[in-house]
Design an enzyme around this catalytic site. Structure first.
Site, PDB file in Angstrom:
ATOM      1  N   ILE A  45      10.324  44.085 119.752  1.00  0.00           N
ATOM      2  CA  ILE A  45      11.284  43.335 120.567  1.00  0.00           C
ATOM      3  C   ILE A  45      10.690  42.904 121.912  1.00  0.00           C
ATOM      4  O   ILE A  45      10.420  43.728 122.796  1.00  0.00           O
ATOM      5  CB  ILE A  45      12.589  44.141 120.749  1.00  0.00           C
ATOM      6  CG1 ILE A  45      13.104  44.584 119.364  1.00  0.00           C
ATOM      7  CG2 ILE A  45      13.631  43.323 121.502  1.00  0.00           C
ATOM      8  CD1 ILE A  45      13.211  43.490 118.303  1.00  0.00           C
TER       9      ILE A  45
ATOM     10  N   GLU B  29      14.838  28.548 118.649  1.00  0.00           N
ATOM     11  CA  GLU B  29      13.651  29.386 118.884  1.00  0.00           C
ATOM     12  C   GLU B  29      12.415  28.721 118.267  1.00  0.00           C
ATOM     13  O   GLU B  29      11.351  28.666 118.881  1.00  0.00           O
ATOM     14  CB  GLU B  29      13.891  30.767 118.255  1.00  0.00           C
ATOM     15  CG  GLU B  29      12.693  31.681 118.345  1.00  0.00           C
ATOM     16  CD  GLU B  29      12.966  33.100 117.816  1.00  0.00           C
ATOM     17  OE1 GLU B  29      14.138  33.407 117.512  1.00  0.00           O
ATOM     18  OE2 GLU B  29      12.010  33.883 117.706  1.00  0.00           O
TER      19      GLU B  29
END
Ligand SMILES: Cc1cc2nc3c(=O)[nH]c(=O)nc-3n(C[C@H](O)[C@H](O)[C@H](O)COP(=O)(O)OP(=O)(O)OC[C@H]3O[C@@H](n4cnc5c(N)ncnc54)[C@H](O)[C@@H]3O)c2cc1C
Length: 387
Positions: free
Chosen positions: A166, A250
């Site tokens: 992450i 994204e």
């Protein structure tokens, strides 16, 4: 004297205005003054200062397409293109990736799906860069197969599980978190806005990587974390579809980033090839290099139009899954060859950490893996083409 090289692709690009040019210049100055001079040191430290988020927020980089009501500028995707393309002057894939997660992955999805209360709480501090955001979908068991995620949230709002890879995870103030809320694979996933001060949350470790060294990539643990119902983002059990939709932004941002990296690397390589002599002439003058760069510049130009075509569709609110996937696939794959060759012309210096080209080569490697691998892009394109 060496002929002046083009800094960006030649005009006319009908989409860009004076306003976009101003964004380009502002971002370029910020990168050249505040980031590029420190990029190598931050890479070796494995971190860049948190305050950089605040500075970027102050320049409006995180709220480009966000409603002024929440502190944004309410601009379009072409403005985002101007910002991302100019971030190449940072010479830091790490900072670019961290910023992109904030500006184009976590913040827009809150604007799109959030309740008024959620927007009020999360958007202004995130747009100002005071709060750092992360998106947590991937898990140790798999990143490509989003429908297989295991981190779960019970009916009473208790989240348990683990996330991996992450970006911004170690210092995030909030996470857009994908959790399992039902038994059915892709019909049992929801998104929640997860404040990292929630008891039971912990960062396992910061992952050691081969590139993007200054960006934090975390392993996260959720141990019986209580999340109030008001923090469910979008519709319950529709998280998979929300994620797929958010991937479009994204991947488009990632394609713009790859394009910018190639463009920048090639200008650096051409400059070096003009200065560096071998056997009495500048290396760039050898036909093998002139042809190699001519080929790459042609590829970049083709990639640019593929990306701009996808961007135009997204900007007009049209479905562009096919075009966005093609743009991401093409530019990320091409960037591997282009940056490799750009590094090659630097000879031994390219292999040192003294020149940014080595860092660009390491950082660019991620582009065919992150935000959906090339294999997954091909799967999507094949599905869209009904092959
Ligand atoms: C530096 C970094 C930052 C990241 N940041 C984030 C982030 O902020 N948030 C987040 O949620 N995730 C993040 N990721 C995770 C990233 O999205 C995943 O690594 C990626 O989606 C691939 O998942 P995986 O690593 O589990 O590989 P896997 O899914 O295990 O895939 C392994 C290989 O198998 C291939 N493969 C898988 N399925 C198929 C198929 N159907 N057909 C053919 N080949 C297939 C893949 O293409 C790949 O080559 C990040 C990853 C890295 C390395």
């Amino acid at each position: 004297m060496q002929a002046q090289l083009r800094e960006t692709a030649p005009p006319p690009f009908p989409y860009f205005t004076e306003e976009h040019e101003l964004i380009r210049q502002t971002v370029k100055r910020f990168c050249q003054e505040e980031i590029a001079p420190h990029a190598a040191e931050w890479d070796s430290r494995g971190e860049f200062p948190r305050d950089l988020f605040r500075k970027a927020g102050g320049l409006g980089l995180f709220g480009i397409r966000i409603d002024p009501k929440w502190g944004g500028s309410g601009l379009d995707w072409w403005s985002t293109a101007a910002y991302i393309e100019s971030m190449r002057h940072s010479e830091s894939g790490s900072v670019n990736m961290a910023f992109m997660v904030q500006s184009d992955i976590t913040i827009p999805v809150i604007q799109e799906l959030g309740t008024e209360e959620q927007k009020q709480e999360f958007l202004p501090p995130a747009v100002r860069g005071e709060w750092i955001g992360a998106l947590a979908v991937s898990e140790p068991g798999g990143g490509s197969d989003v429908a297989a995620i295991k981190t779960s949230a019970r009916m009473d709002g208790v989240v348990s599980g683990q996330k991996l890879w992450i970006t911004n995870g170690c210092r995030a103030d909030f996470i857009v978190l994908a959790v399992r809320t039902g038994p059915e694979a892709h019909k049992g996933i929801s998104l929640v806005l997860f404040p990292t001060k929630t008891p039971g949350f912990s960062v396992g470790k910061k992952l050691s990587k081969i590139g993007n060294l200054a960006s934090d990539t975390a392993e996260l643990f959720f141990d019986e974390c209580r999340v109030p119902k008001r923090l469910v983002l979008g519709e319950s059990n529709k998280g998979f579809y929300h994620i797929m939709r958010n991937f479009q932004g994204e991947r488009l941002a990632a394609a713009l980033g790859s394009l910018a990296t190639m463009d920048y690397a090639i200008r650096k390589a051409l400059d070096y090839g003009a200065e560096r002599q071998a056997f009495g002439i500048p290396i760039r003058k050898y036909q093998v290099w002139r042809h190699r760069f001519a080929e790459h510049l042609t590829g970049i130009e083709a990639g640019r139009w593929l990306v701009y075509r996808a961007l135009d569709l997204v900007n007009r609110g049209q479905r562009a899954v096919r075009e966005v996937s093609m743009a991401k696939l093409y530019t990320s794959e091409l960037s591997q060859k282009v940056v490799y060759d750009c590094m090659q012309i630097f000879g031994g210096f390219g292999y040192t950490t003294e020149y940014p080209i080595g860092r660009m080569w390491r950082d660019a490697r991620l582009s065919t893996i992150g935000a959906g691998t090339s294999e997954i892009m091909k799967e999507i394109i094949a599905k869209e083409e009904k092959i």
